[in-house]
Design a protein around this motif. Structure first.
Motif, PDB file in Angstrom:
ATOM      1  N   LYS A 224      38.041  26.348  44.532  1.00 22.94           N
ATOM      2  CA  LYS A 224      37.027  26.460  45.585  1.00 22.94           C
ATOM      3  C   LYS A 224      37.683  26.847  46.901  1.00 22.94           C
ATOM      4  N   ARG A 225      36.900  27.470  47.767  1.00 20.70           N
ATOM      5  CA  ARG A 225      37.303  27.787  49.142  1.00 20.70           C
ATOM      6  C   ARG A 225      38.668  28.477  49.185  1.00 20.70           C
ATOM      7  N   CYS A 226      38.730  29.628  48.576  1.00 19.08           N
ATOM      8  CA  CYS A 226      39.968  30.406  48.540  1.00 19.08           C
ATOM      9  C   CYS A 226      40.426  30.761  49.954  1.00 19.08           C
ATOM     10  N   GLN A 227      41.687  30.493  50.233  1.00 19.06           N
ATOM     11  CA  GLN A 227      42.251  30.798  51.547  1.00 19.06           C
ATOM     12  C   GLN A 227      42.819  32.211  51.630  1.00 19.06           C
ATOM     13  N   ALA A 228      43.202  32.779  50.482  1.00 13.21           N
ATOM     14  CA  ALA A 228      43.712  34.156  50.417  1.00 13.21           C
ATOM     15  C   ALA A 228      44.849  34.400  51.389  1.00 13.21           C
ATOM     16  N   TRP A 229      45.918  33.643  51.210  1.00  8.82           N
ATOM     17  CA  TRP A 229      47.106  33.865  52.025  1.00  8.82           C
ATOM     18  C   TRP A 229      47.853  35.084  51.470  1.00  8.82           C
ATOM     19  N   GLU A 230      47.352  36.236  51.789  1.00  8.37           N
ATOM     20  CA  GLU A 230      47.909  37.481  51.274  1.00  8.37           C
ATOM     21  C   GLU A 230      47.646  38.574  52.311  1.00  8.37           C
ATOM     22  N   PRO A 231      48.360  39.677  52.198  1.00 10.14           N
ATOM     23  CA  PRO A 231      49.295  40.014  51.132  1.00 10.14           C
ATOM     24  C   PRO A 231      50.705  39.532  51.420  1.00 10.14           C
ATOM     25  N   GLY A 232      51.456  39.298  50.350  1.00 10.27           N
ATOM     26  CA  GLY A 232      52.894  39.180  50.480  1.00 10.27           C
ATOM     27  C   GLY A 232      53.477  40.565  50.702  1.00 10.27           C
ATOM     28  N   GLY A 233      54.684  40.612  51.178  1.00  5.62           N
ATOM     29  CA  GLY A 233      55.266  41.884  51.610  1.00  5.62           C
ATOM     30  C   GLY A 233      55.524  42.894  50.525  1.00  5.62           C
ATOM     31  N   ASP A 234      55.506  42.462  49.248  1.00  2.16           N
ATOM     32  CA  ASP A 234      55.752  43.427  48.168  1.00  2.16           C
ATOM     33  C   ASP A 234      54.700  43.339  47.075  1.00  2.16           C
ATOM     34  N   GLU A 235      53.522  42.834  47.407  1.00  6.83           N
ATOM     35  CA  GLU A 235      52.501  42.625  46.380  1.00  6.83           C
ATOM     36  C   GLU A 235      51.667  43.881  46.147  1.00  6.83           C
ATOM     37  N   PHE A 236      51.310  44.125  44.900  1.00  2.00           N
ATOM     38  CA  PHE A 236      50.402  45.221  44.580  1.00  2.00           C
ATOM     39  C   PHE A 236      49.122  44.707  43.933  1.00  2.00           C
ATOM     40  N   LEU A 237      49.001  43.402  43.802  1.00  2.00           N
ATOM     41  CA  LEU A 237      47.792  42.771  43.300  1.00  2.00           C
ATOM     42  C   LEU A 237      47.335  41.718  44.294  1.00  2.00           C
ATOM     43  N   SER A 238      46.032  41.517  44.373  1.00  2.50           N
ATOM     44  CA  SER A 238      45.481  40.426  45.162  1.00  2.50           C
ATOM     45  C   SER A 238      45.344  39.212  44.259  1.00  2.50           C
ATOM     46  N   PRO A 239      46.089  38.131  44.507  1.00  4.35           N
ATOM     47  CA  PRO A 239      45.907  36.937  43.686  1.00  4.35           C
ATOM     48  C   PRO A 239      44.467  36.445  43.682  1.00  4.35           C
ATOM     49  N   ALA A 240      43.817  36.486  44.835  1.00  3.32           N
ATOM     50  CA  ALA A 240      42.447  35.984  44.933  1.00  3.32           C
ATOM     51  C   ALA A 240      41.479  36.852  44.139  1.00  3.32           C
ATOM     52  N   LEU A 241      41.539  38.161  44.342  1.00  6.49           N
ATOM     53  CA  LEU A 241      40.580  39.041  43.689  1.00  6.49           C
ATOM     54  C   LEU A 241      40.883  39.218  42.201  1.00  6.49           C
ATOM     55  N   SER A 242      42.150  39.137  41.829  1.00  6.22           N
ATOM     56  CA  SER A 242      42.484  39.196  40.401  1.00  6.22           C
ATOM     57  C   SER A 242      41.879  38.002  39.673  1.00  6.22           C
ATOM     58  N   GLU A 243      41.983  36.839  40.282  1.00 10.94           N
ATOM     59  CA  GLU A 243      41.377  35.648  39.697  1.00 10.94           C
ATOM     60  C   GLU A 243      39.866  35.789  39.602  1.00 10.94           C
ATOM     61  N   ALA A 244      39.244  36.265  40.674  1.00  6.96           N
ATOM     62  CA  ALA A 244      37.783  36.392  40.677  1.00  6.96           C
ATOM     63  C   ALA A 244      37.322  37.379  39.613  1.00  6.96           C
ATOM     64  N   MET A 245      38.049  38.466  39.451  1.00  6.97           N
ATOM     65  CA  MET A 245      37.629  39.456  38.475  1.00  6.97           C
ATOM     66  C   MET A 245      37.759  38.917  37.050  1.00  6.97           C
ATOM     67  N   LEU A 246      38.806  38.146  36.786  1.00  6.31           N
ATOM     68  CA  LEU A 246      38.936  37.529  35.467  1.00  6.31           C
ATOM     69  C   LEU A 246      37.799  36.551  35.215  1.00  6.31           C
ATOM     70  N   MET A 247      37.475  35.747  36.206  1.00  5.15           N
ATOM     71  CA  MET A 247      36.382  34.787  36.022  1.00  5.15           C
ATOM     72  C   MET A 247      35.047  35.487  35.811  1.00  5.15           C
ATOM     73  N   GLN A 248      34.870  36.640  36.423  1.00  3.62           N
ATOM     74  CA  GLN A 248      33.656  37.413  36.184  1.00  3.62           C
ATOM     75  C   GLN A 248      33.563  37.835  34.721  1.00  3.62           C
TER      76      GLN A 248
END
Length: 329
Positions: A200-224
């Motif tokens: 709940k209440r995702c904080q979305a502490w992103e992006p990291g300096g070398d990330e190519f995926l959003s941890p928050a949105l990747s999780e949401a898309m899987l749950m969908q």
């Protein structure tokens, strides 16, 4: 609005044809147990030796086969056919499969490359005039077995926005499993719900300096993908309770890419593309926020489209992520 036109498809095809069989430069994921293991990428991986690294070659091939199916009249389609016929041979794929049997290959490309290989096999299965899927299937089955075994011991999900991200790999793998391995599909569904169902209440502490995926949105898309429509709407509302106010703000702001010749910093172009893919898919579950989410998808897509090619650090992989975004539901 950016659309996948025939001209753009031809550009993507030319880009991918330019790297899937380009052996060097190359970054190996390879454990050496002795001098005998010191071999070239082409000797170790006669199918997926190009594109700077194994997983990028896999999804470079996914790009090519997808474009071949969607645009069969492309001039590049004949080149894709010819190269695929000499690449996806039983002999070469036997070598790829044997590589997995090495005692030191247990963590090879886990889990990002696994998900992409399954996704490639799924795409190959749509080309009914070719035997590519039949030849790839033993390798796909081997990775599926590994994924099932891995999920049994992975107590906690990996949420970083790079190759180790659990949600992204499971999203790709689930689509394959629904067609080829219903037991694995059920396992992925249960694992995803157990890992992420109470978030709940995702904080979305992103992006990291070398990330190519959003941890928050990747999780949401899987749950969908794993929740019924109404259940997902409730989950999404609790995960992003302030989305109507464009919060978390980091998810609505494309990442800045300061140096596209730096392979890690160039990941951020991929982040913008993967966010575009995720946002576009998530539009249907956003409960009245469809317009702002669609705008976020477009903003991220447009921020990266001019940078698909130009420097090999991005060119060897970005077209795949652009294609994901352009094909999103």
């Amino acid at each position: 609005m950016v659309e996948l036109t025939e001209d753009l498809a031809a550009d993507f095809a030319r880009i991918a044809l330019g790297h899937v069989a380009r052996e060097y430069p190359h970054k190996l994921d390879h454990v050496l147990n002795g001098d005998v293991d010191a071999k070239t990428p082409g000797a170790l991986h006669p199918v997926f030796f190009g594109s700077f690294d194994w997983h990028s070659c896999v999804h470079g091939w996914w790009t090519l086969l997808t474009l071949r199916r969607l645009f069969p009249d492309l001039n590049e389609a004949a080149q894709i056919d010819a190269l695929a016929e000499t690449t996806f041979t039983a002999e070469k794929l036997t070598v790829e499969l044997a590589y997995l049997e090495r005692p030191s290959s247990g963590g090879f490309e886990r889990p990002y490359g696994w998900g992409w290989l399954l996704y490639l096999h799924l795409e190959a299965s749509r080309h009914h005039d070719k035997r590519w899927a039949k030849r790839l299937e033993p390798l796909a089955r081997a990775f599926a077995k590994r994924l099932g075994d891995y999920l049994k011991i992975l107590t906690y999900p990996i949420r970083t926005g790079t190759h180790f991200n659990s949600a992204f790999a499971l999203t790709l793998s689930l689509e394959w499993a629904e067609q080829f391995d219903t037991r694995l599909a059920g396992q992925i569904n249960e694992q995803a719900k157990g890992w992420f169902g109470s978030d709940k209440r995702c904080q979305a502490w992103e992006p990291g300096g070398d990330e190519f995926l959003s941890p928050a949105l990747s999780e949401a898309m899987l749950m969908q993908r794993v929740l019924p429509k109404n259940d997902f709407a409730n989950w999404f509302a609790e995960f992003f309770p302030d989305i109507g106010s464009l919060q978390p703000a980091t998810l609505f702001t494309p990442a800045t890419v300061s140096d596209r010749s730096d392979g890690k910093i160039a990941h951020l172009d991929g982040l913008n593309l993967s966010r575009a893919w995720a946002w576009q898919n998530l539009t249907t579950g956003s409960a009245g926020n469809e317009d702002l989410i669609r705008q976020a998808a477009l903003l991220h897509l447009e921020s990266a489209m001019d940078h698909i090619s130009g420097d090999y650090m991005g060119e060897h992989w970005l077209a795949s992520f652009a294609l994901l975004a352009l094909l999103a539901d």
